[in-house]
Write an enzyme that holds these catalytic residues in place. Sequence first.
Site, PDB file in Angstrom:
ATOM      1  N   HIS A 168     -30.397  32.016  45.778  1.00 55.20           N
ATOM      2  CA  HIS A 168     -31.551  32.779  46.280  1.00 55.20           C
ATOM      3  C   HIS A 168     -31.035  33.956  47.101  1.00 55.20           C
ATOM      4  O   HIS A 168     -30.083  33.801  47.882  1.00 55.20           O
ATOM      5  CB  HIS A 168     -32.456  31.881  47.130  1.00 55.20           C
ATOM      6  CG  HIS A 168     -33.770  32.525  47.425  1.00 55.20           C
ATOM      7  ND1 HIS A 168     -33.895  33.528  48.362  1.00 55.20           N
ATOM      8  CD2 HIS A 168     -34.995  32.364  46.877  1.00 55.20           C
ATOM      9  CE1 HIS A 168     -35.154  33.940  48.379  1.00 55.20           C
ATOM     10  NE2 HIS A 168     -35.851  33.241  47.488  1.00 55.20           N
ATOM     11  N   GLU A 175     -35.892  36.891  39.725  1.00 58.24           N
ATOM     12  CA  GLU A 175     -36.478  37.288  41.007  1.00 58.24           C
ATOM     13  C   GLU A 175     -35.952  38.670  41.404  1.00 58.24           C
ATOM     14  O   GLU A 175     -34.905  38.765  42.057  1.00 58.24           O
ATOM     15  CB  GLU A 175     -36.068  36.286  42.097  1.00 58.24           C
ATOM     16  CG  GLU A 175     -36.640  34.915  41.928  1.00 58.24           C
ATOM     17  CD  GLU A 175     -37.033  34.323  43.285  1.00 58.24           C
ATOM     18  OE1 GLU A 175     -38.181  33.909  43.424  1.00 58.24           O
ATOM     19  OE2 GLU A 175     -36.180  34.310  44.201  1.00 58.24           O
TER      20      GLU A 175
HETATM   21  C1  PEP Z   1     -38.905  33.568  46.976  1.00 59.87           C
HETATM   22  O1  PEP Z   1     -38.544  33.516  48.138  1.00 59.87           O
HETATM   23  O2  PEP Z   1     -38.227  33.079  46.075  1.00 59.87           O
HETATM   24  C2  PEP Z   1     -40.151  34.252  46.675  1.00 59.87           C
HETATM   25  C3  PEP Z   1     -40.454  34.475  45.431  1.00 59.87           C
HETATM   26  O3  PEP Z   1     -40.903  34.601  47.765  1.00 59.87           O
HETATM   27  P1  PEP Z   1     -42.346  35.293  47.740  1.00 59.87           P
HETATM   28  O4  PEP Z   1     -43.192  34.512  46.770  1.00 59.87           O
HETATM   29  O5  PEP Z   1     -42.821  35.163  49.139  1.00 59.87           O
HETATM   30  O6  PEP Z   1     -42.141  36.694  47.298  1.00 59.87           O
END
Ligand code: PEP
Length: 229
Positions: free
Chosen positions: A86, A150
Site C-alpha cells: 500500500h 490504486e
Molecule cells: C486506500 O487507502 O487503499 C484507499 C483506496 O483509500 P480511499 O478509499 O480513502 O481513497
Amino acid sequence: MNKLIVANMKMNLNKQEIDSYLKEIENKDLSNVIFCPTSIYIPYFLKKNLTVGIQNISRFINGSHTGQISIKQISSLKIKYAIIGHSETKNEIDEIHDKVKLCSEHNIIPIICIGEKEDTKLEIKEKILEEQLDIILKDIKLDKVIIAYEPVWMIGSNKNIDTFTLHHISNFLKNLVKKYKMNDIMLLYGGSVNRLNIKEILSIDSIDGVLVGNASLDVYQLLEMIEVA
Ligand code: PEP
C-alpha cells in the site's frame, strides 16, 4: 453482482467504535467482504467469523523488529489475506516483492497494490504498471492473487476516477496478468470509492471488486456498498 469489497480501515476507530461497527454488521451477508482493521482489533473480527486481512506484514520472519508483525504470526491465526505494498507503507518495490514471496510460502493471499504516483498519459500508466508487476511477481508462484490498481493520486482525494481511463487500464491489466500464469487472479480498483460511485466502477467487467479506505469506516456506507457489490 457478486464482486469483492476489501475494507482498509487503516489506523482508525477506537475499541468502542469497533464494538458498535461489529454490532451493526451482525447477521448481514458479508461473504464478499474482507475486513482489514488496525491489527490490534483483528481478534474481534475473527471472533465474529468475518474474513480478515492484515494491512501490512514484516519483510522478516521473526526477531528483533519492534512493532512489526510476521507472516508466521499471521498464518498462525485465521487470517487469509494481506495487503502488500500500500502506498502509505512507503515500501520500495523490492520489499513488496519479498513480502509477496513470503505470502506465497505461507499460504496467505496477497492483495498487491500497484499504481502510478501522478496522473499521466495512458501509455505511461501502462508502462509503470507493467514494470511494477514484473518486479513484484518475478519468480513467484501463487495459486491465487488479488491485484489492486490504486492510482496513488486518487487515494483519499474524494475525486471520481475517470471511467474511460479505468476501463482502459483494467482491460490492460487483465490481459497483462496472463503472462504471469497464475490460476486465479482478481483485479480490484481502489481510490476514493464510495457509495455514490461504486456502482459505475463495478459495472466495468474486468473489475472484480474494490479496495475501499475512508468510506469503509462509515458502517452504513459500507452496508450500502455491499448491497451494490
Ligand atoms: C486506500 O487507502 O487503499 C484507499 C483506496 O483509500 P480511499 O478509499 O480513502 O481513497
